[in-house]
Design a protein around this motif. Structure first.
Motif, PDB file in Angstrom:
ATOM      1  N   THR A 121      47.448  75.639 -12.713  1.00  0.00           N
ATOM      2  CA  THR A 121      48.073  76.271 -11.553  1.00  0.00           C
ATOM      3  C   THR A 121      47.589  75.630 -10.261  1.00  0.00           C
ATOM      4  N   ARG A 122      46.294  75.376 -10.173  1.00  0.00           N
ATOM      5  CA  ARG A 122      45.760  74.718  -8.969  1.00  0.00           C
ATOM      6  C   ARG A 122      46.360  73.324  -8.784  1.00  0.00           C
ATOM      7  N   ARG A 123      46.461  72.585  -9.886  1.00  0.00           N
ATOM      8  CA  ARG A 123      47.042  71.237  -9.803  1.00  0.00           C
ATOM      9  C   ARG A 123      48.504  71.300  -9.374  1.00  0.00           C
ATOM     10  N   SER A 124      49.233  72.255  -9.895  1.00  0.00           N
ATOM     11  CA  SER A 124      50.645  72.382  -9.528  1.00  0.00           C
ATOM     12  C   SER A 124      50.802  72.722  -8.054  1.00  0.00           C
ATOM     13  N   TRP A 125      49.953  73.623  -7.553  1.00  0.00           N
ATOM     14  CA  TRP A 125      50.035  73.952  -6.132  1.00  0.00           C
ATOM     15  C   TRP A 125      49.591  72.777  -5.264  1.00  0.00           C
ATOM     16  N   PHE A 126      48.666  71.967  -5.760  1.00  0.00           N
ATOM     17  CA  PHE A 126      48.274  70.765  -5.020  1.00  0.00           C
ATOM     18  C   PHE A 126      49.462  69.816  -4.890  1.00  0.00           C
ATOM     19  N   VAL A 127      50.186  69.590  -5.976  1.00  0.00           N
ATOM     20  CA  VAL A 127      51.369  68.724  -5.940  1.00  0.00           C
ATOM     21  C   VAL A 127      52.432  69.327  -5.020  1.00  0.00           C
ATOM     22  N   ALA A 128      52.605  70.644  -5.093  1.00  0.00           N
ATOM     23  CA  ALA A 128      53.571  71.295  -4.199  1.00  0.00           C
ATOM     24  C   ALA A 128      53.161  71.096  -2.735  1.00  0.00           C
ATOM     25  N   GLY A 129      51.858  71.160  -2.458  1.00  0.00           N
ATOM     26  CA  GLY A 129      51.379  70.910  -1.096  1.00  0.00           C
ATOM     27  C   GLY A 129      51.655  69.492  -0.638  1.00  0.00           C
ATOM     28  N   LEU A 130      51.468  68.528  -1.544  1.00  0.00           N
ATOM     29  CA  LEU A 130      51.789  67.136  -1.200  1.00  0.00           C
ATOM     30  C   LEU A 130      53.274  66.981  -0.897  1.00  0.00           C
ATOM     31  N   TYR A 131      54.118  67.598  -1.729  1.00  0.00           N
ATOM     32  CA  TYR A 131      55.561  67.518  -1.488  1.00  0.00           C
ATOM     33  C   TYR A 131      55.940  68.193  -0.175  1.00  0.00           C
ATOM     34  N   SER A 132      55.238  69.273   0.173  1.00  0.00           N
ATOM     35  CA  SER A 132      55.547  69.914   1.463  1.00  0.00           C
ATOM     36  C   SER A 132      55.215  68.973   2.617  1.00  0.00           C
ATOM     37  N   CYS A 133      54.142  68.185   2.467  1.00  0.00           N
ATOM     38  CA  CYS A 133      53.807  67.184   3.499  1.00  0.00           C
ATOM     39  C   CYS A 133      54.879  66.107   3.578  1.00  0.00           C
ATOM     40  N   VAL A 134      55.401  65.687   2.435  1.00  0.00           N
ATOM     41  CA  VAL A 134      56.478  64.692   2.413  1.00  0.00           C
ATOM     42  C   VAL A 134      57.712  65.238   3.135  1.00  0.00           C
ATOM     43  N   VAL A 135      58.033  66.501   2.875  1.00  0.00           N
ATOM     44  CA  VAL A 135      59.189  67.114   3.540  1.00  0.00           C
ATOM     45  C   VAL A 135      58.946  67.209   5.044  1.00  0.00           C
ATOM     46  N   LEU A 136      57.718  67.515   5.450  1.00  0.00           N
ATOM     47  CA  LEU A 136      57.395  67.568   6.878  1.00  0.00           C
ATOM     48  C   LEU A 136      57.559  66.197   7.526  1.00  0.00           C
ATOM     49  N   VAL A 137      57.052  65.159   6.873  1.00  0.00           N
ATOM     50  CA  VAL A 137      57.188  63.795   7.405  1.00  0.00           C
ATOM     51  C   VAL A 137      58.663  63.405   7.498  1.00  0.00           C
ATOM     52  N   ASN A 138      59.437  63.741   6.465  1.00  0.00           N
ATOM     53  CA  ASN A 138      60.874  63.437   6.498  1.00  0.00           C
ATOM     54  C   ASN A 138      61.576  64.191   7.612  1.00  0.00           C
ATOM     55  N   THR A 139      61.163  65.428   7.840  1.00  0.00           N
ATOM     56  CA  THR A 139      61.760  66.214   8.925  1.00  0.00           C
ATOM     57  C   THR A 139      61.450  65.582  10.276  1.00  0.00           C
ATOM     58  N   LEU A 140      60.213  65.170  10.482  1.00  0.00           N
ATOM     59  CA  LEU A 140      59.842  64.531  11.749  1.00  0.00           C
ATOM     60  C   LEU A 140      60.542  63.185  11.924  1.00  0.00           C
ATOM     61  N   THR A 141      60.702  62.444  10.825  1.00  0.00           N
ATOM     62  CA  THR A 141      61.417  61.169  10.889  1.00  0.00           C
ATOM     63  C   THR A 141      62.880  61.389  11.243  1.00  0.00           C
ATOM     64  N   LEU A 142      63.468  62.388  10.610  1.00  0.00           N
ATOM     65  CA  LEU A 142      64.870  62.699  10.905  1.00  0.00           C
ATOM     66  C   LEU A 142      65.022  63.148  12.351  1.00  0.00           C
ATOM     67  N   TRP A 143      64.072  63.908  12.848  1.00  0.00           N
ATOM     68  CA  TRP A 143      64.107  64.375  14.230  1.00  0.00           C
ATOM     69  C   TRP A 143      64.070  63.172  15.174  1.00  0.00           C
ATOM     70  N   ARG A 144      63.265  62.185  14.834  1.00  0.00           N
ATOM     71  CA  ARG A 144      63.148  60.988  15.665  1.00  0.00           C
ATOM     72  C   ARG A 144      64.456  60.187  15.708  1.00  0.00           C
TER      73      ARG A 144
END
Length: 146
Positions: A121-144
């Motif tokens: 469960t901890r590992r899965s939430w870690f991967v989910a956290g990484l994916y949330s960072c990817v989505v944040l970076v993509n959102t900021l890139t799209l905003w730019r």
């Protein structure tokens, strides 16, 4: 017949019986152990639910990654991930992402023969956290590039 009736019947000594009378032993329940087992079962169930929620979060963040990447690429951005750039150049990115989303969806829905452990469960939430960072970076890139 209630427990009291049973205990009273067992406690009666028949003096006509030549066999020796054995004392009646009434079993007591180890309440602490019973409560501990119930708490462990409830914890294991909640950990398994959390694990399934993490798998769903990974799938949803993957969908967000696909949508935001597609929008950013259409607006002129470039793919920063070398693996994804290779897959994108060979038109394999979208099928591989779709396959990945199906795998995580199947894992979240599949009937399990055992419950997930806390480590999984901890590992899965870690991967989910990484994916949330990817989505944040993509959102900021799209905003730019908007």
């Amino acid at each position: 017949m209630t427990i009291t009736d049973t205990v009273e019947r067992l406690a009666v000594i028949d003096l006509r019986d030549p066999r020796p009378v054995k004392p009646v032993r009434i079993e007591t329940t180890d309440w602490a152990a019973l409560i501990d087992r119930q708490q462990r079962a409830a914890t294991a169930t909640s950990v398994d639910r959390s694990h399934r929620a993490a798998l769903w979060a990974i799938a949803y963040f993957n969908v967000g990654d696909v949508v935001l990447t597609k929008l950013a690429l259409d607006r002129g951005a470039s793919e920063g991930n070398p693996i994804s750039a290779f897959l994108l150049d060979h038109s394999l990115l979208w099928p591989s992402k779709a396959l990945l989303m199906m795998v995580f969806g199947c894992l979240a829905f599949s009937p399990r023969t055992r419950l997930a452990t806390e480590t999984e469960t901890r590992r899965s939430w870690f991967v989910a956290g990484l994916y949330s960072c990817v989505v944040l970076v993509n959102t900021l890139t799209l905003w730019r590039y908007w």
